[in-house]
Motif scaffolding. Structure first.
Motif, PDB file in Angstrom:
ATOM      1  N   ASP A 136      50.404  46.664  60.958  1.00 29.65           N
ATOM      2  CA  ASP A 136      49.419  47.452  60.215  1.00 29.65           C
ATOM      3  C   ASP A 136      48.257  46.542  59.834  1.00 29.65           C
ATOM      4  N   ASN A 137      47.249  46.468  60.678  1.00 28.89           N
ATOM      5  CA  ASN A 137      46.137  45.548  60.427  1.00 28.89           C
ATOM      6  C   ASN A 137      45.314  45.918  59.200  1.00 28.89           C
ATOM      7  N   PRO A 138      44.940  47.184  58.992  1.00 28.68           N
ATOM      8  CA  PRO A 138      44.273  47.521  57.733  1.00 28.68           C
ATOM      9  C   PRO A 138      45.154  47.215  56.526  1.00 28.68           C
ATOM     10  N   GLY A 139      46.446  47.507  56.654  1.00 21.54           N
ATOM     11  CA  GLY A 139      47.377  47.210  55.574  1.00 21.54           C
ATOM     12  C   GLY A 139      47.481  45.718  55.302  1.00 21.54           C
ATOM     13  N   PHE A 140      47.401  44.920  56.356  1.00 23.69           N
ATOM     14  CA  PHE A 140      47.447  43.466  56.236  1.00 23.69           C
ATOM     15  C   PHE A 140      46.324  42.978  55.317  1.00 23.69           C
ATOM     16  N   GLY A 141      45.119  43.486  55.542  1.00 24.26           N
ATOM     17  CA  GLY A 141      43.984  43.094  54.709  1.00 24.26           C
ATOM     18  C   GLY A 141      44.085  43.632  53.298  1.00 24.26           C
ATOM     19  N   LYS A 142      44.543  44.867  53.168  1.00 23.26           N
ATOM     20  CA  LYS A 142      44.646  45.493  51.840  1.00 23.26           C
ATOM     21  C   LYS A 142      45.684  44.788  50.972  1.00 23.26           C
ATOM     22  N   VAL A 143      46.854  44.514  51.536  1.00 19.71           N
ATOM     23  CA  VAL A 143      47.918  43.834  50.792  1.00 19.71           C
ATOM     24  C   VAL A 143      47.450  42.453  50.335  1.00 19.71           C
ATOM     25  N   ALA A 144      46.733  41.756  51.224  1.00 19.15           N
ATOM     26  CA  ALA A 144      46.223  40.420  50.883  1.00 19.15           C
ATOM     27  C   ALA A 144      45.242  40.490  49.721  1.00 19.15           C
ATOM     28  N   ALA A 145      44.313  41.442  49.778  1.00 16.25           N
ATOM     29  CA  ALA A 145      43.307  41.576  48.710  1.00 16.25           C
ATOM     30  C   ALA A 145      43.947  41.933  47.382  1.00 16.25           C
ATOM     31  N   GLN A 146      44.898  42.843  47.413  1.00 12.55           N
ATOM     32  CA  GLN A 146      45.549  43.263  46.172  1.00 12.55           C
ATOM     33  C   GLN A 146      46.291  42.101  45.516  1.00 12.55           C
ATOM     34  N   PHE A 147      46.972  41.307  46.325  1.00 19.12           N
ATOM     35  CA  PHE A 147      47.689  40.153  45.757  1.00 19.12           C
ATOM     36  C   PHE A 147      46.711  39.124  45.209  1.00 19.12           C
ATOM     37  N   MET A 148      45.682  38.805  45.992  1.00 21.97           N
ATOM     38  CA  MET A 148      44.746  37.767  45.576  1.00 21.97           C
ATOM     39  C   MET A 148      43.997  38.166  44.308  1.00 21.97           C
ATOM     40  N   GLY A 149      43.525  39.408  44.262  1.00 18.99           N
ATOM     41  CA  GLY A 149      42.799  39.869  43.086  1.00 18.99           C
ATOM     42  C   GLY A 149      43.638  39.781  41.824  1.00 18.99           C
ATOM     43  N   LYS A 150      44.891  40.204  41.935  1.00 18.72           N
ATOM     44  CA  LYS A 150      45.791  40.151  40.783  1.00 18.72           C
ATOM     45  C   LYS A 150      46.103  38.707  40.402  1.00 18.72           C
ATOM     46  N   GLN A 151      46.362  37.863  41.410  1.00 20.18           N
ATOM     47  CA  GLN A 151      46.696  36.469  41.163  1.00 20.18           C
ATOM     48  C   GLN A 151      45.548  35.719  40.497  1.00 20.18           C
ATOM     49  N   MET A 152      44.319  36.129  40.812  1.00 18.69           N
ATOM     50  CA  MET A 152      43.130  35.480  40.257  1.00 18.69           C
ATOM     51  C   MET A 152      42.720  36.062  38.899  1.00 18.69           C
ATOM     52  N   GLY A 153      43.462  37.033  38.420  1.00 23.15           N
ATOM     53  CA  GLY A 153      43.111  37.661  37.148  1.00 23.15           C
ATOM     54  C   GLY A 153      41.871  38.519  37.242  1.00 23.15           C
ATOM     55  N   GLY A 154      41.555  38.967  38.464  1.00 28.24           N
ATOM     56  CA  GLY A 154      40.437  39.889  38.661  1.00 28.24           C
ATOM     57  C   GLY A 154      39.062  39.260  38.706  1.00 28.24           C
ATOM     58  N   LYS A 155      38.981  37.932  38.767  1.00 28.50           N
ATOM     59  CA  LYS A 155      37.659  37.301  38.831  1.00 28.50           C
ATOM     60  C   LYS A 155      37.758  35.939  39.522  1.00 28.50           C
ATOM     61  N   GLY A 156      36.614  35.502  40.074  1.00 29.06           N
ATOM     62  CA  GLY A 156      36.561  34.197  40.716  1.00 29.06           C
ATOM     63  C   GLY A 156      35.925  34.260  42.088  1.00 29.06           C
ATOM     64  N   ASN A 157      35.922  33.122  42.778  1.00 33.23           N
ATOM     65  CA  ASN A 157      35.274  32.982  44.081  1.00 33.23           C
ATOM     66  C   ASN A 157      36.303  32.808  45.200  1.00 33.23           C
TER      67      ASN A 157
END
Length: 319
Positions: A136-157
């Motif tokens: 699931d290529n779209p899912g691959f990108g979505k899952v990655a973004a959701q994890f990263m955003g949460k891990q970063m506390g919703g902010k950063g570069n």
């Protein structure tokens, strides 16, 4: 439009569990055509194809498997023709080296009555295939973004390393950016460049990022081979601002780091080379009963964390 069919590990097991050779009459001759182990992920593809062939040969005595690996699109095209004329295959499971050069050769086999199952890299003309199996290529990108955003506390570069300029890569990156924009609008994507799913190329791209951007909070490498190069560049530069790197595809070394609680590799996203084995199992189960597979089988991308990493760890795999 063909109906899309999504399948997970449990569903796949349910399809194949308990299947026997009972009722088989026409011998199944299944050709499996895959790229050579030119990098980590395709090394995993070769490994899982051979393991699946051994397992399926025991469950389906009436089936014979011929596995061919190719170093180029032209070699693969010649090989699949030989699989038909020499080995007399009646089913082909193929992960194309490239989409465009393999479309006509696969279509020609289909015209000759060979049941064709395409894996991962779709053909430019879908009428050339009977069935398609992919991550699931779209899912691959979505899952990655959701994890990263949460891990970063919703902010950063964030900086992104893309794969190769393909439809697959576009789907991943577009989905990543859309999910990040919608769910974590305060995460800024500084740059995105092609690392070609290659650790050496990724090392060079990351060196460039480190030179140009004094503050990077996280890196989406979008592939575990590229993540290796990224980590090497960060280590050499002695940068401490980068909190973590997220790769993908399930390389055993990265899964082990997740299992061990490595802060720089807190998670991974599956895009398993074992999908070739899934395709072989589904094709054998269906064709042994004279049935067709679903037109499209999409294997979900799963977030791998310390809690579930053991399920995705294959220590004997080269990848």
């Amino acid at each position: 439009m063909s109906k899309q069919f999504s399948i997970g590990m449990a569903a796949l097991a349910a399809i194949t569990l308990g299947m026997t050779a009972a009722g088989q009459s026409t011998p199944l001759v299944i050709g499996v055509s895959i790229p050579s182990a030119t990098h980590g992920w395709t090394g995993g593809v070769v490994y899982h194809a051979n393991e699946a062939a051994k397992d399926l040969a025991k469950k389906y005595p009436n089936a014979r498997f011929i596995i061919k690996t190719a170093n180029s699109p032209s070699e693969q095209a010649n090989q699949i023709q030989d699989l038909y004329t020499v080995n007399k295959i009646n089913t082909l499971v193929i992960l194309p080296f490239e989409s465009a050069p393999l479309t006509r050769p696969v279509a020609n086999l289909k015209k000759q009555g060979v049941y064709t199952v395409v894996v991962d890299r779709g053909l430019t003309d879908t009428s050339a295939q009977d069935a398609y199996v992919a991550g699931d290529n779209p899912g691959f990108g979505k899952v990655a973004a959701q994890f990263m955003g949460k891990q970063m506390g919703g902010k950063g570069n964030v900086v992104i390393l893309r794969g190769l300029p393909t439809v697959i890569d576009n789907q991943r990156v577009d989905s990543f950016e859309a999910a990040m924009k919608t769910q974590y609008p305060n995460v800024k994507i500084l740059d995105k460049k092609f690392g070609n799913w290659n650790r050496d190329d990724a090392f060079k791209v990351m060196q460039d990022y480190l030179t140009r951007y004094p503050k990077i909070d996280a890196v989406w490498a979008s592939d575990d081979d590229m993540a290796v190069g990224v980590l090497k560049a960060i280590q050499q530069a002695k940068r401490t601002d980068i909190k973590f790197v997220l790769g993908g595809a399930g390389m055993k070394d990265m899964i082990k780091r997740v299992m061990d609680g490595d802060k720089m590799i807190p998670a991974d996203v599956t895009y398993p080379p074992a999908m070739i084995a899934d395709a072989m199992r589904l094709a054998t189960a269906a064709r042994s009963k004279g049935q067709k597979m679903p037109a499209s089988t999409i294997i979900p991308s799963v977030l791998v964390t310390k809690a579930n990493a053991k399920q995705f760890y294959y220590p004997n795999s080269p990848f």
